[in-house]
Design a protein around this motif. Structure first.
Motif: not given
Length: 179
Positions: A29, A35-42, A45-46
């Motif tokens: 994060a 890809k996991a910046y800020l904990g964002k899951k797409t 990125s998951k």
DNA sequence: TCCAGGATGTTCT
DNA sequence: GAACATCCTGGAC
């Protein structure tokens, strides 16, 4: 991962193998380039949250990039394989990726995946599973002492202060673009 | 549904 | 060393 060998099995006899000579680390994060910046899951990125040893491939600029998930489950992080030194199946690699200069074969993250025929169908494979089509193993012979150097990551708009690119010093297959 | 932009590579000069 | 081909993803609307 530097010095380890990536093996792609193509049926009973055909094998592609390459020694890892260049890697980059991508954190969780707190890493703007991750890809996991800020904990964002797409949808893509998951995979950063998968268990260690999971293959994570991701398309950029019309090329596939090969990563291995590295930390424990629920702790997003990955290592990008940027370059390998061909060890076996060079004829097949050349068929996948015709080049004039030998070092052009696998001296870059997109070059390597093209030469090895790595694409989205390998997403989620376990590189530690002996039955896997894509595995990472120890070198057949322990290589002579290799010197590891570090530098800032390449092509990253917002890099961290830490040098997260690691490569085998002096190896000709290391990509040379300036950071 | 649209559009900007990227963990790149090739082909020019 | 610089321009551009490339193409998918994700956020905006």
């Amino acid at each position: 991962l530097l010095g380890k060998v990536i093996v792609r099995r193509l049926g009973a006899e055909k094998v592609l193998a390459g020694a890892v000579v260049e890697t980059e680390a991508y954190l969780g994060a707190s890493d703007p380039a991750s890809k996991a910046y800020l904990g964002k899951k797409t949808a893509t990125s998951k995979w950063m949250w998968a268990k260690a040893g999971t293959v994570f491939v991701y398309p950029v600029h019309g090329h596939w990039l090969f990563n291995v998930i590295t930390a424990r489950t629920n702790t997003p992080s990955a290592v990008l394989i940027r370059a390998v030194e061909p060890l076996a199946g060079v004829d097949i690699m050349r068929a996948n990726r015709p080049v004039s200069e030998p070092r052009e074969l696998t001296s870059g993250p997109g070059k390597f995946t093209r030469a090895f025929g790595i694409c989205e169908k390998h997403l989620g494979l376990d590189v530690c599973d002996p039955k896997s089509e894509l595995i990472i193993s120890d070198a057949p012979r322990q290589p002579a002492k290799v010197e590891v150097a570090s530098a800032h990551r390449i092509g990253v708009a917002q890099d961290l202060p830490e040098k997260l690119r690691f490569y085998v010093k002096g190896n000709v297959y290391v990509s040379r673009r300036s950071a």
